[in-house]
Structure formats: structure tokens, C-alpha cells
Design a protein around this motif. Structure first.
Motif, PDB file in Angstrom:
ATOM      1  N   SER A 137      -7.402 102.511  53.936  1.00  0.00           N
ATOM      2  CA  SER A 137      -8.234 101.547  53.227  1.00  0.00           C
ATOM      3  C   SER A 137      -8.899 102.210  52.036  1.00  0.00           C
ATOM      4  CB  SER A 137      -9.291 100.955  54.166  1.00  0.00           C
ATOM      5  OG  SER A 137     -10.185 101.968  54.585  1.00  0.00           O
ATOM      6  N   ASN A 138      -9.567 101.407  51.231  1.00  0.00           N
ATOM      7  CA  ASN A 138     -10.216 101.930  50.029  1.00  0.00           C
ATOM      8  C   ASN A 138     -11.351 102.899  50.352  1.00  0.00           C
ATOM      9  OD1 ASN A 138     -11.371  99.279  50.980  1.00  0.00           O
ATOM     10  ND2 ASN A 138     -13.035  99.957  49.644  1.00  0.00           N
ATOM     11  N   SER A 139     -11.917 102.774  51.533  1.00  0.00           N
ATOM     12  CA  SER A 139     -13.014 103.655  51.929  1.00  0.00           C
ATOM     13  C   SER A 139     -12.511 104.974  52.510  1.00  0.00           C
ATOM     14  CB  SER A 139     -13.904 102.943  52.950  1.00  0.00           C
ATOM     15  OG  SER A 139     -13.136 102.539  54.066  1.00  0.00           O
ATOM     16  N   LYS A 140     -11.227 105.229  52.304  1.00  0.00           N
ATOM     17  CA  LYS A 140     -10.605 106.475  52.771  1.00  0.00           C
ATOM     18  C   LYS A 140     -10.705 106.629  54.283  1.00  0.00           C
ATOM     19  CE  LYS A 140     -11.102 108.928  48.408  1.00  0.00           C
ATOM     20  NZ  LYS A 140     -11.571 110.157  47.715  1.00  0.00           N
ATOM     21  N   LYS A 141     -10.569 105.483  54.931  1.00  0.00           N
ATOM     22  CA  LYS A 141     -10.488 105.485  56.378  1.00  0.00           C
ATOM     23  C   LYS A 141      -9.042 105.346  56.806  1.00  0.00           C
ATOM     24  CE  LYS A 141     -15.050 103.658  57.580  1.00  0.00           C
ATOM     25  NZ  LYS A 141     -15.798 102.560  58.264  1.00  0.00           N
ATOM     26  N   HIS A 142      -8.664 106.161  57.774  1.00  0.00           N
ATOM     27  CA  HIS A 142      -7.325 106.075  58.344  1.00  0.00           C
ATOM     28  C   HIS A 142      -7.441 105.475  59.740  1.00  0.00           C
ATOM     29  CE1 HIS A 142      -5.366 108.699  55.278  1.00  0.00           C
ATOM     30  NE2 HIS A 142      -6.602 109.183  55.184  1.00  0.00           N
ATOM     31  N   LEU A 143      -6.603 104.492  59.971  1.00  0.00           N
ATOM     32  CA  LEU A 143      -6.625 103.824  61.265  1.00  0.00           C
ATOM     33  C   LEU A 143      -5.281 104.010  61.954  1.00  0.00           C
ATOM     34  CD1 LEU A 143      -8.046 100.390  62.211  1.00  0.00           C
ATOM     35  CD2 LEU A 143      -5.637 100.811  62.643  1.00  0.00           C
ATOM     36  N   LYS A 144      -5.338 104.372  63.239  1.00  0.00           N
ATOM     37  CA  LYS A 144      -4.145 104.431  64.081  1.00  0.00           C
ATOM     38  C   LYS A 144      -4.413 103.564  65.304  1.00  0.00           C
ATOM     39  CE  LYS A 144      -2.884 109.176  62.778  1.00  0.00           C
ATOM     40  NZ  LYS A 144      -2.635 110.560  63.269  1.00  0.00           N
ATOM     41  N   GLU A 258     -12.945  93.205  45.161  1.00  0.00           N
ATOM     42  CA  GLU A 258     -12.735  94.187  44.105  1.00  0.00           C
ATOM     43  C   GLU A 258     -12.649  95.586  44.707  1.00  0.00           C
ATOM     44  OE1 GLU A 258     -14.720  95.527  39.821  1.00  0.00           O
ATOM     45  OE2 GLU A 258     -15.642  93.965  41.059  1.00  0.00           O
ATOM     46  N   ASN A 259     -11.493  96.215  44.528  1.00  0.00           N
ATOM     47  CA  ASN A 259     -11.237  97.571  45.024  1.00  0.00           C
ATOM     48  C   ASN A 259     -11.399  97.690  46.538  1.00  0.00           C
ATOM     49  OD1 ASN A 259     -10.772  98.544  42.369  1.00  0.00           O
ATOM     50  ND2 ASN A 259     -12.984  98.807  42.061  1.00  0.00           N
ATOM     51  N   MET A 260     -11.139  96.615  47.250  1.00  0.00           N
ATOM     52  CA  MET A 260     -11.184  96.641  48.712  1.00  0.00           C
ATOM     53  C   MET A 260      -9.818  96.217  49.248  1.00  0.00           C
ATOM     54  SD  MET A 260     -14.945  94.942  49.415  1.00  0.00           S
ATOM     55  CE  MET A 260     -14.840  95.262  51.177  1.00  0.00           C
ATOM     56  N   TYR A 261      -9.240  97.053  50.096  1.00  0.00           N
ATOM     57  CA  TYR A 261      -7.903  96.754  50.589  1.00  0.00           C
ATOM     58  C   TYR A 261      -7.647  97.492  51.902  1.00  0.00           C
ATOM     59  CZ  TYR A 261      -6.515 101.422  49.014  1.00  0.00           C
ATOM     60  OH  TYR A 261      -6.418 102.784  48.852  1.00  0.00           O
ATOM     61  N   SER A 262      -6.626  97.040  52.580  1.00  0.00           N
ATOM     62  CA  SER A 262      -6.056  97.736  53.739  1.00  0.00           C
ATOM     63  C   SER A 262      -4.549  97.683  53.591  1.00  0.00           C
ATOM     64  CB  SER A 262      -6.479  97.084  55.058  1.00  0.00           C
ATOM     65  OG  SER A 262      -7.864  97.248  55.281  1.00  0.00           O
ATOM     66  N   GLU A 263      -3.890  98.804  53.818  1.00  0.00           N
ATOM     67  CA  GLU A 263      -2.438  98.872  53.632  1.00  0.00           C
ATOM     68  C   GLU A 263      -1.788  99.552  54.832  1.00  0.00           C
ATOM     69  OE1 GLU A 263       0.767 100.976  50.604  1.00  0.00           O
ATOM     70  OE2 GLU A 263      -1.168 100.273  49.802  1.00  0.00           O
ATOM     71  N   ILE A 264      -0.752  98.924  55.348  1.00  0.00           N
ATOM     72  CA  ILE A 264      -0.001  99.470  56.475  1.00  0.00           C
ATOM     73  C   ILE A 264       0.919 100.576  55.961  1.00  0.00           C
ATOM     74  CG2 ILE A 264       1.567  98.964  58.385  1.00  0.00           C
ATOM     75  CD1 ILE A 264      -1.105  97.512  58.578  1.00  0.00           C
ATOM     76  N   THR A 265       0.821 101.748  56.563  1.00  0.00           N
ATOM     77  CA  THR A 265       1.694 102.859  56.162  1.00  0.00           C
ATOM     78  C   THR A 265       2.805 103.120  57.179  1.00  0.00           C
ATOM     79  OG1 THR A 265       0.169 104.441  57.197  1.00  0.00           O
ATOM     80  CG2 THR A 265      -0.143 103.965  54.853  1.00  0.00           C
TER      81      THR A 265
END
Length: 297
Positions: A137-144, A258-265
Motif C-alpha cells: 500500500s501507499n503507507s509502505k505496509k506489506h500484507l500477507k 489521492e495517493n492511496m492504494y492497495s496492490e496485489i503482488t
């Protein structure tokens, strides 16, 4: 004596004939006089009529009268032109409105077809219970996150603030939950109240159900490539965008401001064999029955 009588008779006859001729002559003279009078009267009448015409011709015409007539004609002509121009303007407006309605109908039908196809593809994941994915996410959080049946595990890692890293594990069949904070070697165990752990970001379209059709009314849909995946971008308003893979109906990115997102990697479906319980060796464990936080992703 007889001859005198005859002479008297002849003379009386002559006298009578003379009187008759005088009467005739008098009658003809009277008629001629009447004709002359009539002839004299006729030119008088003609003169009188001519004099009337001359009088009317001699009268001065009112110029304001002609100006009024001319202005009236101009106003009539102006009103006619104005009526024609307004009619053309109204006709043009109606044509534009009809074109806009036709364009919107095409826009709506296109959106509805695309969304119906995506919803049908995504519907296979409605009740899925075996999957795992990773996101940033934009907040440099990694989710598993991984899930198998009623057992799930969530790992949150924050690059800029490691102290907030967290692991959440729960088994709803056994009514067990662990919340661990690796940076502090501390954990909380709960056997009563567990947080509602919902992480279904890739299946957003499947979970929307019939609401998906409503997006056809006001969404802008276009194509884009994301990490080598052909996607439809569904833009709702100015702040929300969703990248949906064309072949699967799965969501791979969501912008929600604005500048907020979550992306599946990374995403795996039906490939989870086992979900491991956190190793709490060396952890300070607290027992709590008041864990009521919700985690949704």
C-alpha cells in the motif's frame, strides 16, 4: 254654294294637318331640348366627379401612416425571422439532447456488458475458502494473508515503523486467536472474543454481487495493463479506481483517494496446504477476552 263648302272643307283639312304638323314639330323640338339639357348635365356631372378626383388627388398623404405601415412590415419580418431562428435553435437543442441520450445508452450498454462478464467470471470465488495473497500500500505496509477453511493468518509489516508489525492467527473451529508483536516479543491469546478478520481484496467484485450492475450507470471503464495483466479499469467518481483482470474478474489494484492504494503482488488460489500457528518462544504472553478489533483488507 257647293264649291264654297268644298273649299271650306279643304281649308279645314289643311288647318288640321298644319296643327298636327305643328304638334309633331313641337314634340320633336321638346325632345331635342331635353337631349340638349341632358347633354349639358352630363359634362357637369363629369366635371363634378373630376373635381372630386382632383380634390382627392390634391390632398397631401400622411407620411407617418406609411412609416407605421413600413415599421409594421419590418416588425412582422423580424418576428418571422426570429421565429425561424428560435425554431432552428430549439431543433438543434433537441438533436443534441437526442445524441447525448443515444451516447449515454451506448455507454451504459457497453458498461453493463463488461461488468456482467466480469461478474460471471468473479462469481466462482464467492465462497472460496482456500487462498493466499500479498499486497503493498501507499503507507509502505506489506500484507500477507492466507486462509484455509476456518483457519487464517495475517501478517502486517510496516517498513517505516517496524514496532507496529503484527501477526494475527485464528482458528474459528477451536475458537483460538493469537495476536503477536514480534518487535516487542509480546503476544495476546484469546479464547473468547476474536477480531473479525476479513481479507478478500482480490474478490471484491465477487462480493459486490448484484451491486456490480449498478456500476454500469455511472462508471467509466477503460483498459490498462498492470504487471503484464490485461485489466479493465473501473473508475467510480474521482477517487475510486479498480483494476480488474479481464480473464478472471479478480481485483489486482484499488485506488481510493489521492495517493492511496492497495496492490496485489502475489495471489494463489486453492494452493494452501497448512497455516502455521505463530511461534511464541520467548514471548511474553497475555491473556485477554476483550480483543474486538476488526481487520479488513
Amino acid at each position: 254654294m257647293g264649291e264654297n263648302k268644298e273649299e271650306k272643307n279643304v281649308e279645314s283639312v289643311k288647318m288640321e294637318n298644319g296643327k298636327a304638323e305643328e304638334k309633331k314639330a313641337g314634340g320633336t323640338k321638346q325632345k331635342d331640348n331635353e337631349k340638349v339639357v341632358k347633354k349639358e348635365q352630363t359634362p357637369k356631372k363629369a366635371q363634378e366627379s373630376n373635381s372630386k378626383v382632383k380634390k382627392t388627388e390634391g390632398k397631401e398623404e400622411d407620411p407617418t401612416k406609411f412609416r407605421k405601415v413600413e415599421m409594421k412590415d419590418k416588425f412582422i419580418e423580424f418576428d418571422a425571422k426570429k421565429g425561424k431562428s428560435s425554431h432552428k435553435f430549439i431543433k438543434a437543442i433537441l438533436i443534441i439532447i437526442m445524441l447525448l441520450i443515444a451516447a449515454y445508452c451506448m455507454f451504459f450498454c457497453r458498461n453493463l456488458i463488461i461488468l456482467s462478464n466480469l461478474k460471471e467470471l468473479a462469481s466462482q470465488y464467492t465462497n472460496i475458502s482456500n487462498y493466499s495473497y500479498e499486497s503493498i500500500s501507499n503507507s509502505k505496509k506489506h500484507l500477507k494473508y492466507s486462509k484455509k477453511d476456518n483457519v487464517s493468518r495475517l501478517e502486517l509489516e510496516h517498513d517505516e515503523d517496524p514496532d507496529t508489525n503484527m501477526i494475527v492467527w485464528q482458528d474459528k473451529d477451536k475458537n483460538e486467536q493469537i495476536i503477536a508483536f514480534p518487535a516487542h516479543n509480546a503476544a495476546i491469546e484469546s479464547n473468547d472474543k476474536m477480531m473479525d478478520l476479513v481479507c478478500r481484496l482480490p474478490f471484491t467484485l465477487a462480493d459486490m454481487g448484484s451491486l456490480t450492475d449498478g456500476l454500469a450507470l455511472y462508471s467509466l471503464i477503460y483498459t490498462d495493463t498492470l504487471n503484464n495483466k490485461e485489466c479493465y479499469v473501473i473508475q467510480v467518481g474521482l477517487n475510486l479506481k479498480m483494476w480488474i483482470e479481464k480473464d478472471t474478474g479478480l481485483l489486482y489494484r484499488e485506488d481510493f483517494g489521492e495517493n492511496m492504494y492497495s496492490e496485489i503482488t502475489k495471489l494463489e488460489i486453492n494452493n494452501v496446504d497448512e497455516i502455521y500457528k505463530p511461534d511464541l518462544t520467548g514471548y511474553k504472553i497475555n491473556t485477554s477476552d476483550a480483543v474486538t478489533e476488526n481487520v479488513e483488507q
